[in-house]
Structures are given as structure tokens and as C-alpha cells.
Design a protein around this motif. Structure first.
Motif, PDB file in Angstrom:
ATOM      1  N   LEU A  86       0.838  -1.202   0.000  1.00  0.00           N
ATOM      2  CA  LEU A  86       0.000   0.000   0.000  1.00  0.00           C
ATOM      3  C   LEU A  86       0.874   1.254   0.000  1.00  0.00           C
ATOM      4  O   LEU A  86       0.603   2.213  -0.733  1.00  0.00           O
ATOM      5  N   GLY A  87       1.931   1.221   0.790  1.00  0.00           N
ATOM      6  CA  GLY A  87       2.858   2.364   0.819  1.00  0.00           C
ATOM      7  C   GLY A  87       3.464   2.621  -0.549  1.00  0.00           C
ATOM      8  O   GLY A  87       3.599   3.767  -0.968  1.00  0.00           O
ATOM      9  N   GLN A  88       3.817   1.545  -1.242  1.00  0.00           N
ATOM     10  CA  GLN A  88       4.412   1.678  -2.573  1.00  0.00           C
ATOM     11  C   GLN A  88       3.393   2.267  -3.546  1.00  0.00           C
ATOM     12  O   GLN A  88       3.743   3.115  -4.368  1.00  0.00           O
ATOM     13  N   LEU A  89       2.134   1.855  -3.448  1.00  0.00           N
ATOM     14  CA  LEU A  89       1.092   2.346  -4.356  1.00  0.00           C
ATOM     15  C   LEU A  89       0.837   3.847  -4.203  1.00  0.00           C
ATOM     16  O   LEU A  89       0.478   4.513  -5.175  1.00  0.00           O
ATOM     17  N   ILE A  90       0.999   4.364  -2.998  1.00  0.00           N
ATOM     18  CA  ILE A  90       0.750   5.804  -2.784  1.00  0.00           C
ATOM     19  C   ILE A  90       2.061   6.593  -2.701  1.00  0.00           C
ATOM     20  O   ILE A  90       2.060   7.771  -2.339  1.00  0.00           O
ATOM     21  N   ASN A  91       3.180   5.929  -3.055  1.00  0.00           N
ATOM     22  CA  ASN A  91       4.505   6.573  -3.033  1.00  0.00           C
ATOM     23  C   ASN A  91       4.880   7.110  -1.658  1.00  0.00           C
ATOM     24  O   ASN A  91       5.378   8.233  -1.525  1.00  0.00           O
ATOM     25  N   GLU A  92       4.607   6.350  -0.635  1.00  0.00           N
ATOM     26  CA  GLU A  92       5.018   6.678   0.731  1.00  0.00           C
ATOM     27  C   GLU A  92       5.723   5.459   1.313  1.00  0.00           C
ATOM     28  O   GLU A  92       5.558   4.345   0.821  1.00  0.00           O
ATOM     29  N   LYS A  93       6.485   5.679   2.369  1.00  0.00           N
ATOM     30  CA  LYS A  93       7.190   4.567   3.014  1.00  0.00           C
ATOM     31  C   LYS A  93       6.171   3.687   3.749  1.00  0.00           C
ATOM     32  O   LYS A  93       5.152   4.185   4.227  1.00  0.00           O
ATOM     33  N   PRO A  94       6.466   2.384   3.870  1.00  0.00           N
ATOM     34  CA  PRO A  94       5.562   1.487   4.621  1.00  0.00           C
ATOM     35  C   PRO A  94       5.369   1.969   6.062  1.00  0.00           C
ATOM     36  O   PRO A  94       4.320   1.751   6.656  1.00  0.00           O
ATOM     37  N   GLN A  95       6.378   2.650   6.584  1.00  0.00           N
ATOM     38  CA  GLN A  95       6.305   3.171   7.957  1.00  0.00           C
ATOM     39  C   GLN A  95       5.134   4.157   8.106  1.00  0.00           C
ATOM     40  O   GLN A  95       4.487   4.210   9.151  1.00  0.00           O
ATOM     41  N   VAL A  96       4.851   4.922   7.031  1.00  0.00           N
ATOM     42  CA  VAL A  96       3.741   5.889   7.081  1.00  0.00           C
ATOM     43  C   VAL A  96       2.416   5.152   7.260  1.00  0.00           C
ATOM     44  O   VAL A  96       1.594   5.540   8.099  1.00  0.00           O
ATOM     45  N   ILE A  97       2.232   4.077   6.502  1.00  0.00           N
ATOM     46  CA  ILE A  97       0.999   3.281   6.616  1.00  0.00           C
ATOM     47  C   ILE A  97       0.889   2.702   8.023  1.00  0.00           C
ATOM     48  O   ILE A  97      -0.163   2.736   8.649  1.00  0.00           O
ATOM     49  N   GLN A  98       2.018   2.191   8.522  1.00  0.00           N
ATOM     50  CA  GLN A  98       2.044   1.594   9.869  1.00  0.00           C
ATOM     51  C   GLN A  98       1.668   2.635  10.921  1.00  0.00           C
ATOM     52  O   GLN A  98       0.897   2.353  11.837  1.00  0.00           O
ATOM     53  N   GLU A  99       2.175   3.884  10.761  1.00  0.00           N
ATOM     54  CA  GLU A  99       1.855   4.946  11.725  1.00  0.00           C
ATOM     55  C   GLU A  99       0.368   5.309  11.666  1.00  0.00           C
ATOM     56  O   GLU A  99      -0.256   5.569  12.690  1.00  0.00           O
TER      57      GLU A  99
END
Length: 142
Positions: free
Chosen positions: A101-114
């Protein structure tokens, strides 16, 4: 200066000396002592904060006291529990990992986790990207 011949340089050292600062103070002291001897009335004022930063520091101590007396607890707005659940459910519904999901929105996976743990500060741009990729409305009325 054109036509006066070759330019020569003077390499003699020039020494510039300042007067010692104590001379002026001694003159003032001598004048005051002479006036005292002559019986003239003299008023001397000692400046207590001359040459120090005491005036500046006294105002900051007032500000720090105000801060210490401040009782209101200020914190940043965090991601709501409803938004956390909505993101997690939509991601699991699409069978995506946090990293995907992070890759799809061009954000780090850490952002999704937060976002899913509720530690992130809500950013409307990231929420809009999540809504677009997941195909779900995450904020507002459904």
C-alpha cells in the motif's frame, strides 16, 4: 597618475597604537577627586546593570514563570480510531500489505504503519492518496 613612471610600493610597516583606555578613566577620577577637595557638590551614580545582560534575562524569567504556571496540556491531533480501522479494513479487503500500500501511494511502509497504529499526524494529501488507491471514502460521511 598615468605617465608618472613605474609604480613603486612602500614596504615600511605602519604601526597604529590606540590610547590605553585607562587614561580617560583616570582623568575622570582625578576631576571628581579635585571637585571633592574644592568642596563642590558631587552626585555619582553607579549603574548596577552596566555591561551585563541582567535586564534581558529578567524579562525571560517572567516568560518562563508564565510557562511553568501554564496548566493547559497541548498535544497534536492524532489519527482518529475510526480512520485507523477504515484504512486497515480497506487494505485487508484489497489483500495488500502495508509495504504494498505504501508503494502504491509513493510513501514509506512506515507511514501506513503509523496511520494504522494511530501515531501519525493526519495529512489530508496522504489520506486522499489512500482513498484513491483503496477506492474507499475514509473521512466524512460514507
Amino acid at each position: 597618475m598615468a605617465g608618472n613612471g613605474p609604480i613603486t610600493q612602500d614596504w615600511e610597516p605602519i604601526v597604529i597604537r590606540k590610547k590605553a583606555p585607562t587614561a580617560a578613566a583616570k582623568k575622570d577620577e582625578k576631576a571628581v577627586n579635585a571637585a571633592r577637595r574644592s568642596g563642590a557638590e558631587i552626585e555619582t551614580v553607579k549603574k548596577s546593570t552596566a555591561g551585563t545582560n541582567k535586564a534581558a534575562s529578567s524579562s525571560t524569567s517572567l516568560n518562563t514563570r508564565k510557562l511553568d504556571e501554564e496548566t493547559e496540556n497541548l498535544t497534536h491531533e492524532r489519527v482518529s480510531s475510526e480512520l485507523k480501522k477504515n484504512i486497515m479494513q480497506a487494505r485487508l479487503g484489497k489483500k495488500l500489505t502495508q509495504a504494498q500500500l505504501g508503494q502504491l501511494i509513493n510513501e514509506k511502509p512506515q507511514v501506513i504503519q503509523e496511520y494504522e497504529s494511530g501515531k501519525a499526524l493526519p495529512n489530508q494529501q496522504i489520506i486522499t492518496k489512500l482513498e484513491r488507491v483503496l477506492g474507499v471514502k475514509l473521512r466524512g460521511k460514507k
